[in-house]
Design a protein around this motif. Structure first.
Motif, PDB file in Angstrom:
ATOM      1  N   LEU A   1       0.824  -1.205   0.000  1.00  0.00           N
ATOM      2  CA  LEU A   1       0.000   0.000   0.000  1.00  0.00           C
ATOM      3  C   LEU A   1       0.861   1.258   0.000  1.00  0.00           C
ATOM      4  O   LEU A   1       0.637   2.183  -0.793  1.00  0.00           O
ATOM      5  CB  LEU A   1      -0.925  -0.013   1.213  1.00  0.00           C
ATOM      6  N   GLN A   2       1.852   1.315   0.891  1.00  0.00           N
ATOM      7  CA  GLN A   2       2.662   2.518   0.998  1.00  0.00           C
ATOM      8  C   GLN A   2       3.549   2.733  -0.237  1.00  0.00           C
ATOM      9  O   GLN A   2       3.803   3.874  -0.637  1.00  0.00           O
ATOM     10  CB  GLN A   2       3.522   2.458   2.265  1.00  0.00           C
ATOM     11  N   THR A   3       4.009   1.648  -0.831  1.00  0.00           N
ATOM     12  CA  THR A   3       4.780   1.771  -2.070  1.00  0.00           C
ATOM     13  C   THR A   3       3.900   2.311  -3.183  1.00  0.00           C
ATOM     14  O   THR A   3       4.331   3.147  -3.986  1.00  0.00           O
ATOM     15  CB  THR A   3       5.369   0.406  -2.475  1.00  0.00           C
ATOM     16  N   MET A   4       2.660   1.840  -3.241  1.00  0.00           N
ATOM     17  CA  MET A   4       1.726   2.363  -4.239  1.00  0.00           C
ATOM     18  C   MET A   4       1.478   3.859  -4.039  1.00  0.00           C
ATOM     19  O   MET A   4       1.426   4.625  -5.004  1.00  0.00           O
ATOM     20  CB  MET A   4       0.391   1.612  -4.156  1.00  0.00           C
ATOM     21  N   LYS A   5       1.325   4.268  -2.783  1.00  0.00           N
ATOM     22  CA  LYS A   5       1.092   5.688  -2.516  1.00  0.00           C
ATOM     23  C   LYS A   5       2.295   6.525  -2.935  1.00  0.00           C
ATOM     24  O   LYS A   5       2.138   7.602  -3.545  1.00  0.00           O
ATOM     25  CB  LYS A   5       0.792   5.895  -1.032  1.00  0.00           C
TER      26      LYS A   5
END
Length: 453
Positions: free
Chosen positions: A286-290
Motif C-alpha cells: 500500500l505505501q509503495t503504491m502511494k
C-alpha cells in the motif's frame, strides 16, 4: 528441507526451490457440550500431532468434521494446555498447544490446534463488541479441543500485532477490553489483564518466533547445536531476530537498542531483534503504491485518480487490479508502456520506499543460517518461477516478490545468492510466534501458582 534462493536479474525472476512436507492433518472432535456452538464461519481447523503414527484416508476425514479424531495423550502426566490468540492485520487465529513435562524435564509439545478467520480484529475498530464476538467460534474450537477437566488450568491470552498497532489508542483499547470480557466469561484461566490482552511489541514478536523456531529444532539448551536466525514477514510488519556472534553486531545493535534478552530454562540468550512497522507485505504494498502514485501524478496532467485508486509502475501495461487490506479496497492502475521495463521501474520505487524506512543491515547476516516464515513462505511457495508479465491469476505476485527480494538484499543486507530455509513448519508443527508467547504465558501462570502455595 525448504530453500529460498534469491536471484535478481534484469527481468523480475525469482527462483523458488522448495519442498512441501506432509500435508497437515485436519481433525475435529465434537464433544456435544452444552453451550458450545459448532464452528461455522471459521475457515479451517488444523490439528498437528507429535506422534509417530500414520493415518489412512478411512481414519481421518477432511470433509466431515464429525469423523475426525484426536489421538489420546499417552505421553505421561502431567500434561497441560495453553491457548494463544493472534490478532493480526489480515485475520484472527487461535493456537491451542498441548504439552507434557515430567520429572523436571523441558516441556514436550504433543499437539497443536490451529484455527483462523480471514477478518482482522482491527476491522471492528468502531464496533468492539462485534470484534470480540468474531473470536467466539475460535474460542469454542479451543474448548472443544481441551478436556473439560483441564479448562480451569489452561491459560488463555490474546496478543495483537500490526493491525491494532496502527489504530488510534482509544479504539485499540476498546477492542482489547471487549476481548478480555469474552475471555473472563469463558471457563478458561485468565491472568490479569496486562498479561492476558496486549498489543504485542514488535521486538517481542520477533523474539517469540525465534524461540519457537529454535525450540522446534531442538537446539535450545543443547551444548553442541547453534541457534538459527528468524525472519518473519506479516501483513503490517517484518521482524529479524538472531543470536549475534560478532562484536560489531552487538555494538551496533546496542547503539540502536536492538539487543534484548530471553531466558529459557537456565540459560539467558542475548538476541539482536527489531520489528519494522510498515514493512509487512500488505502495508508495504500500500505505501509503495502511494509513493509511486505521488511521483507519477506529478507527471500526469490532469490527474484522474482519487480516493483509494493509485497509479502503479509494478503492473504490466493496460491492466487494472484491486485488492483488500484492513477492510478497505484499493485499486492499482498500470502506467507502464513497456513490459520489459516493469521490473526495473517496480524495483526502483520499492528500493526508494525501503531506503526511507532506514532498515539496518546487521554485519553478520551473510554468515548465519536463517529461516524465513509467514509471507516469505506463502509467496515463495505459490510459484516456482515468477515473471512480471504473468499476472492473470495473481496480479500482485511480482510486486510482492520484488518487495521481498529488495527487503532481503537492500534492507537486511543478504547477498543476492543467499539461501534461506522457508519451511512453514518444523516436524509437524507450524512455526509462529504463538508458541513462544504461550510458553511465556505458562511461565507467568506457574509463577502465580508457586506464589499461592
Amino acid at each position: 528441507m525448504c530453500f529460498f534462493t534469491i536471484l535478481l536479474g534484469i527481468s523480475c525472476v525469482l527462483y523458488m526451490n522448495y519442498q512441501v512436507g506432509p500435508s497437515e492433518k485436519k481433525a475435529w472432535r465434537d464433544r456435544s457440550r452444552p453451550g458450545l456452538s459448532r464452528v461455522q464461519d471459521v475457515k479451517e481447523i488444523l490439528l498437528f500431532e507429535n506422534l509417530e503414527s500414520s493415518f489412512s484416508s478411512s481414519q481421518v476425514s477432511t470433509e466431515d468434521p464429525e469423523k475426525g479424531f484426536v489421538i489420546p495423550n499417552d505421553g505421561g502426566d502431567p500434561d497441560f494446555y495453553g491457548v494463544m490468540f493472534d490478532a493480526g492485520s489480515t485475520g484472527s487465529r487461535v493456537h491451542v498447544f498441548h504439552f507434557v513435562a515430567a520429572d523436571g524435564s523441558p516441556p514436550t509439545l504433543l499437539a497443536e490446534l490451529y484455527n483462523y478467520t480471514k477478518v482482522g480484529l482491527s476491522k471492528f475498530a468502531k464496533k468492539p463488541e462485534e470484534g470480540a464476538s468474531s473470536l467466539k467460534p475460535l474460542l469454542d474450537a479451543a474448548l472443544n479441543f481441551i478436556p473439560a477437566e483441564k479448562w480451569s488450568s489452561s491459560p488463555v491470552a490474546l496478543k495483537a500485532t500490526a493491525g491494532l498497532r496502527l489504530l488510534p489508542e482509544e479504539e485499540a483499547d476498546a477492542l482489547l477490553e471487549a476481548v478480555y470480557q469474552l475471555f473472563c466469561d469463558s471457563p478458561l484461566h485468565v491472568e490479569v489483564k496486562e498479561k492476558s490482552i496486549t498489543i504485542l511489541e514488535g521486538n517481542m514478536e520477533g523474539i517469540y518466533i525465534w524461540f519457537t523456531l529454535n525450540f522446534l529444532l531442538g537446539v535450545l539448551g543443547s551444548s553442541d547445536k547453534s541457534t538459527v536466525g528468524a525472519l518473519d514477514l506479516g501483513g503490517g510488519s517484518t521482524q529479524i531476530t538472531f543470536v549475534p556472534n560478532s562484536p560489531d553486531t552487538l555494538r551496533e545493535g546496542e547503539k540502536l537498542n536492538y539487543i534484548d534478552t530471553f531466558r529459557f530454562l537456565h540459560k539467558t540468550f542475548k538476541v539482536y531483534t527489531h520489528s519494522y512497522l510498515g514493512l509487512g507485505l500488505k502495508e508495504a504494498r500500500l505505501q509503495t503504491m502511494k509513493l509511486d502514485h505521488n511521483i507519477i501524478s506529478k507527471k500526469l496532467q490532469p490527474t484522474t485518480s482519487k480516493g483509494n485508486v493509485f497509479y502503479s509502475s509494478c503492473l504490466p501495461p493496460n491492466t487494472t487490479h484491486s485488492w483488500e487490506f484492513n477492510g478497505l479496497t484499493y485499486t492499482a492502475l498500470s502506467v507502464s508502456t513497456d513490459i520489459g521495463a516493469v521490473y526495473d521501474e517496480c524495483r526502483s520505487i520499492t528500493k526508494r520506499y525501503i531506503n526511507d524506512m532506514n532498515v539496518h543491515s546487521p554485519p553478520e547476516v551473510y554468515s548465519m543460517k536463517f529461516y524465513a516464515m509467514s509471507y516469505f513462505w506463502t509467496r515463495g511457495s505459490e510459484v516456482h518461477l515468477i515473471v512480471c508479465n504473468n499476472v492473470q491469476e495473481k496480479p500482485f505476485l511480482c510486486m510482492d516478490m520484488v518487495f521481498i527480494s529488495t527487503l532481503l538484499t537492500k534492507g537486511y543486507g543478504f547477498e543476492h545468492d543467499a539461501v534461506l530455509e522457508i519451511c512453514p513448519k518444523i516436524g509437524k508443527f507450524e512455526v509462529s510466534w504463538a508458541l513462544g508467547a504461550t510458553i511465556d504465558l505458562l511461565h507467568t501462570h506457574w509463577d502465580h501458582l508457586a506464589k499461592e502455595t
